[in-house]
Every structure is written in structure tokens, then in C-alpha cells.
Write a protein that holds these residues in place. Structure first.
Motif, PDB file in Angstrom:
ATOM      1  N   ASP A   1       0.815  -1.214   0.000  1.00 35.37           N
ATOM      2  CA  ASP A   1       0.000   0.000   0.000  1.00 35.37           C
ATOM      3  C   ASP A   1       0.850   1.265   0.000  1.00 35.37           C
ATOM      4  O   ASP A   1       0.375   2.332  -0.407  1.00 35.37           O
ATOM      5  N   ALA A   2       2.098   1.157   0.484  1.00 38.05           N
ATOM      6  CA  ALA A   2       2.993   2.313   0.543  1.00 38.05           C
ATOM      7  C   ALA A   2       4.426   1.804   0.597  1.00 38.05           C
ATOM      8  O   ALA A   2       4.674   0.673   1.023  1.00 38.05           O
ATOM      9  N   VAL A   3       5.356   2.667   0.168  1.00 44.40           N
ATOM     10  CA  VAL A   3       6.765   2.288   0.152  1.00 44.40           C
ATOM     11  C   VAL A   3       7.629   3.541   0.259  1.00 44.40           C
ATOM     12  O   VAL A   3       7.233   4.619  -0.188  1.00 44.40           O
ATOM     13  N   GLU A   4       8.785   3.387   0.861  1.00 44.11           N
ATOM     14  CA  GLU A   4       9.766   4.461   0.920  1.00 44.11           C
ATOM     15  C   GLU A   4      10.656   4.379  -0.317  1.00 44.11           C
ATOM     16  O   GLU A   4      10.971   3.276  -0.786  1.00 44.11           O
ATOM     17  N   ALA A   5      11.061   5.524  -0.818  1.00 40.66           N
ATOM     18  CA  ALA A   5      11.965   5.588  -1.967  1.00 40.66           C
ATOM     19  C   ALA A   5      13.176   6.414  -1.576  1.00 40.66           C
ATOM     20  O   ALA A   5      13.039   7.459  -0.936  1.00 40.66           O
ATOM     21  N   GLY A   6      14.359   5.937  -1.957  1.00 42.32           N
ATOM     22  CA  GLY A   6      15.594   6.632  -1.624  1.00 42.32           C
ATOM     23  C   GLY A   6      16.245   7.228  -2.858  1.00 42.32           C
ATOM     24  O   GLY A   6      16.305   6.588  -3.909  1.00 42.32           O
ATOM     25  N   ALA A   7      16.724   8.454  -2.721  1.00 42.71           N
ATOM     26  CA  ALA A   7      17.403   9.118  -3.831  1.00 42.71           C
ATOM     27  C   ALA A   7      18.555   8.255  -4.326  1.00 42.71           C
ATOM     28  O   ALA A   7      19.377   7.792  -3.545  1.00 42.71           O
ATOM     29  N   GLY A   8      18.565   7.982  -5.630  1.00 42.20           N
ATOM     30  CA  GLY A   8      19.615   7.181  -6.228  1.00 42.20           C
ATOM     31  C   GLY A   8      19.523   5.693  -5.940  1.00 42.20           C
ATOM     32  O   GLY A   8      20.342   4.915  -6.415  1.00 42.20           O
ATOM     33  N   ARG A   9      18.524   5.271  -5.164  1.00 44.45           N
ATOM     34  CA  ARG A   9      18.420   3.860  -4.777  1.00 44.45           C
ATOM     35  C   ARG A   9      17.125   3.199  -5.238  1.00 44.45           C
ATOM     36  O   ARG A   9      17.029   1.988  -5.213  1.00 44.45           O
ATOM     37  N   GLY A  10      16.120   3.946  -5.585  1.00 40.10           N
ATOM     38  CA  GLY A  10      14.839   3.360  -5.958  1.00 40.10           C
ATOM     39  C   GLY A  10      13.987   3.039  -4.748  1.00 40.10           C
ATOM     40  O   GLY A  10      14.132   3.646  -3.684  1.00 40.10           O
ATOM     41  N   LEU A  11      13.102   2.067  -4.898  1.00 41.52           N
ATOM     42  CA  LEU A  11      12.153   1.725  -3.843  1.00 41.52           C
ATOM     43  C   LEU A  11      12.735   0.725  -2.854  1.00 41.52           C
ATOM     44  O   LEU A  11      13.384  -0.239  -3.246  1.00 41.52           O
TER      45      LEU A  11
ATOM     46  N   VAL B   1       7.847  11.880  -3.232  1.00 38.11           N
ATOM     47  CA  VAL B   1       9.097  11.594  -3.942  1.00 38.11           C
ATOM     48  C   VAL B   1       9.221  12.503  -5.163  1.00 38.11           C
ATOM     49  O   VAL B   1       8.259  12.678  -5.905  1.00 38.11           O
ATOM     50  N   GLU B   2      10.407  13.056  -5.363  1.00 35.15           N
ATOM     51  CA  GLU B   2      10.691  13.781  -6.595  1.00 35.15           C
ATOM     52  C   GLU B   2      11.533  12.877  -7.475  1.00 35.15           C
ATOM     53  O   GLU B   2      12.483  12.240  -7.013  1.00 35.15           O
ATOM     54  N   ALA B   3      11.159  12.793  -8.745  1.00 34.57           N
ATOM     55  CA  ALA B   3      11.846  11.915  -9.685  1.00 34.57           C
ATOM     56  C   ALA B   3      11.994  12.623 -11.023  1.00 34.57           C
ATOM     57  O   ALA B   3      11.335  13.621 -11.285  1.00 34.57           O
ATOM     58  N   VAL B   4      12.863  12.065 -11.861  1.00 34.82           N
ATOM     59  CA  VAL B   4      13.018  12.570 -13.221  1.00 34.82           C
ATOM     60  C   VAL B   4      12.845  11.398 -14.183  1.00 34.82           C
ATOM     61  O   VAL B   4      13.413  10.324 -13.981  1.00 34.82           O
ATOM     62  N   GLY B   5      12.023  11.607 -15.203  1.00 36.70           N
ATOM     63  CA  GLY B   5      11.791  10.576 -16.207  1.00 36.70           C
ATOM     64  C   GLY B   5      13.030  10.388 -17.066  1.00 36.70           C
ATOM     65  O   GLY B   5      13.544  11.347 -17.625  1.00 36.70           O
ATOM     66  N   VAL B   6      13.525   9.155 -17.175  1.00 37.94           N
ATOM     67  CA  VAL B   6      14.749   8.862 -17.917  1.00 37.94           C
ATOM     68  C   VAL B   6      14.442   8.365 -19.322  1.00 37.94           C
ATOM     69  O   VAL B   6      14.995   8.863 -20.296  1.00 37.94           O
TER      70      VAL B   6
ATOM     71  N   ARG C   1       3.894   2.007 -24.888  1.00 31.76           N
ATOM     72  CA  ARG C   1       2.982   2.271 -23.769  1.00 31.76           C
ATOM     73  C   ARG C   1       3.276   1.339 -22.592  1.00 31.76           C
ATOM     74  O   ARG C   1       2.412   1.020 -21.787  1.00 31.76           O
ATOM     75  N   GLY C   2       4.554   0.940 -22.506  1.00 28.26           N
ATOM     76  CA  GLY C   2       4.986   0.044 -21.447  1.00 28.26           C
ATOM     77  C   GLY C   2       5.382   0.751 -20.170  1.00 28.26           C
ATOM     78  O   GLY C   2       5.800   0.115 -19.209  1.00 28.26           O
ATOM     79  N   GLY C   3       5.277   2.078 -20.152  1.00 28.77           N
ATOM     80  CA  GLY C   3       5.557   2.815 -18.936  1.00 28.77           C
ATOM     81  C   GLY C   3       6.790   3.687 -19.021  1.00 28.77           C
ATOM     82  O   GLY C   3       7.274   4.010 -20.105  1.00 28.77           O
ATOM     83  N   LEU C   4       7.305   4.053 -17.856  1.00 30.59           N
ATOM     84  CA  LEU C   4       8.384   5.020 -17.721  1.00 30.59           C
ATOM     85  C   LEU C   4       9.403   4.529 -16.706  1.00 30.59           C
ATOM     86  O   LEU C   4       9.028   4.045 -15.639  1.00 30.59           O
ATOM     87  N   ARG C   5      10.672   4.671 -17.040  1.00 35.49           N
ATOM     88  CA  ARG C   5      11.757   4.455 -16.080  1.00 35.49           C
ATOM     89  C   ARG C   5      12.174   5.831 -15.570  1.00 35.49           C
ATOM     90  O   ARG C   5      12.357   6.753 -16.357  1.00 35.49           O
ATOM     91  N   ALA C   6      12.347   5.940 -14.268  1.00 30.47           N
ATOM     92  CA  ALA C   6      12.684   7.217 -13.659  1.00 30.47           C
ATOM     93  C   ALA C   6      13.730   7.030 -12.572  1.00 30.47           C
ATOM     94  O   ALA C   6      13.837   5.959 -11.979  1.00 30.47           O
ATOM     95  N   ASP C   7      14.493   8.080 -12.343  1.00 34.36           N
ATOM     96  CA  ASP C   7      15.450   8.116 -11.240  1.00 34.36           C
ATOM     97  C   ASP C   7      14.845   8.897 -10.090  1.00 34.36           C
ATOM     98  O   ASP C   7      14.273   9.977 -10.295  1.00 34.36           O
TER      99      ASP C   7
ATOM    100  N   GLY D   1      11.477   9.985  -0.291  1.00 41.43           N
ATOM    101  CA  GLY D   1      10.156  10.228   0.265  1.00 41.43           C
ATOM    102  C   GLY D   1       9.342   8.961   0.292  1.00 41.43           C
ATOM    103  O   GLY D   1       9.881   7.852   0.246  1.00 41.43           O
ATOM    104  N   ARG D   2       8.036   9.129   0.329  1.00 43.40           N
ATOM    105  CA  ARG D   2       7.107   8.008   0.452  1.00 43.40           C
ATOM    106  C   ARG D   2       6.093   8.056  -0.679  1.00 43.40           C
ATOM    107  O   ARG D   2       5.622   9.129  -1.047  1.00 43.40           O
ATOM    108  N   ILE D   3       5.751   6.888  -1.202  1.00 45.50           N
ATOM    109  CA  ILE D   3       4.722   6.751  -2.225  1.00 45.50           C
ATOM    110  C   ILE D   3       3.643   5.842  -1.661  1.00 45.50           C
ATOM    111  O   ILE D   3       3.942   4.758  -1.158  1.00 45.50           O
ATOM    112  N   GLY D   4       2.403   6.284  -1.741  1.00 44.13           N
ATOM    113  CA  GLY D   4       1.289   5.472  -1.265  1.00 44.13           C
ATOM    114  C   GLY D   4       0.163   5.423  -2.278  1.00 44.13           C
ATOM    115  O   GLY D   4       0.014   6.332  -3.107  1.00 44.13           O
TER     116      GLY D   4
END
Length: 142
Positions: free
Chosen positions: A21-31, A87-92, A116-122, A127-130
Motif C-alpha cells: 500500500d505504501a513504500v519508501e523511496a531513496g534518492a539514487g536507490r529506488g524503492l 518523492v521527486e523523480a526525473v523521467g529517464v 505504452r509500457g511505462g516510464l523508467r525514472a530516477d 520520500g514516500r509513495i502510497g
């Protein structure tokens, strides 16, 4: 502005997944707890289009992308900064489907999700995504 409809962690190279339902994301590390170091997103509308075009039903978890969204054009976020939850991210780049995804699901998925397979982002700011959190592009002047 879009919204997070689901979150899936890919646990290992074999493709085991867990929905949360929610996860922490780390800069440069992903989820936290995810096998990959980037953030991947896919639009619910893309999966609905896959079903309409091919008859193949694929869930957000089956897509092996981390975040299922609705209401935002993910392709337009390539090269853009955006937020998902806190979380702040940039689309790669676009997350084009791969043969492994087709092996894990069914024939036709590869062709059906091209562009239409989605987006990879850094992840650039931790922060947190829920589920239910907003997904939105940041103003260019920010």
C-alpha cells in the motif's frame, strides 16, 4: 495530475513480486525492498488499451512496473521532473516491454505494450509513495 492506483515491488531476478500500500523511496536507490535501482511506472490506461487491442488482461503487478498510475501521460514525463507522493523523480526513458515480460505472461504482450509500457525514472529526492497519492509534473520554472 494523476494518481497512484497500485504499488508492486519486484523482489528478485526471478520476478517474484509483492504488492504493498505504501513504500519508501531513496534518492539514487529506488524503492525500498525492490530488486531494481530505478522507479518504474505504468498507466492503467495502457493496460486497458492492451486488453482492448489484444484481449490480454495484465494487472499492474503482472506488468512488473513499480507504480500503477491513472490520469497522467507518462510518456510526456521523459526528461521531466515530477512528483509521485512525496518523492521527486526525473523521467529517464520509456520502459519498453521486454522478452522476459512476455515469457512471464503471454504471447502478444511484447507487441501490445510497445510505446505504452511505462516510464523508467530516477529518484532524486527521497520520500514516500502510497496508493491514492498524486502524480504530477513540476512546473518548468521550479
Amino acid at each position: 495530475m494523476g494518481v497512484v492506483e497500485g504499488i508492486t515491488l519486484v523482489l528478485d531476478a526471478a520476478g517474484a513480486t509483492r504488492t504493498v500500500d505504501a513504500v519508501e523511496a531513496g534518492a539514487g536507490r529506488g524503492l525500498e525492498g525492490d530488486y531494481h535501482s530505478d522507479l518504474t511506472l505504468i498507466a492503467a490506461e495502457s493496460l486497458e488499451g492492451l486488453h482492448e487491442d489484444t484481449g490480454i488482461e495484465l494487472s499492474g503487478a503482472d506488468s512488473r512496473r513499480n507504480v500503477l498510475t491513472r490520469g497522467i501521460d507518462l510518456n510526456a514525463l521523459v526528461g521531466q521532473t515530477f512528483t509521485v507522493g512525496t518523492v521527486e523523480a526525473v523521467g529517464v526513458e520509456l520502459a519498453e516491454p521486454c522478452t522476459k515480460l512476455q515469457r512471464l505472461t503471454e504471447p502478444g504482450v511484447l507487441r501490445g505494450l510497445v510505446h505504452r509500457g511505462g516510464l523508467r525514472a530516477d529518484v532524486v529526492s527521497s520520500g514516500r509513495i502510497g496508493v491514492g497519492d498524486p502524480v504530477q509534473a513540476l512546473d518548468a520554472g521550479r
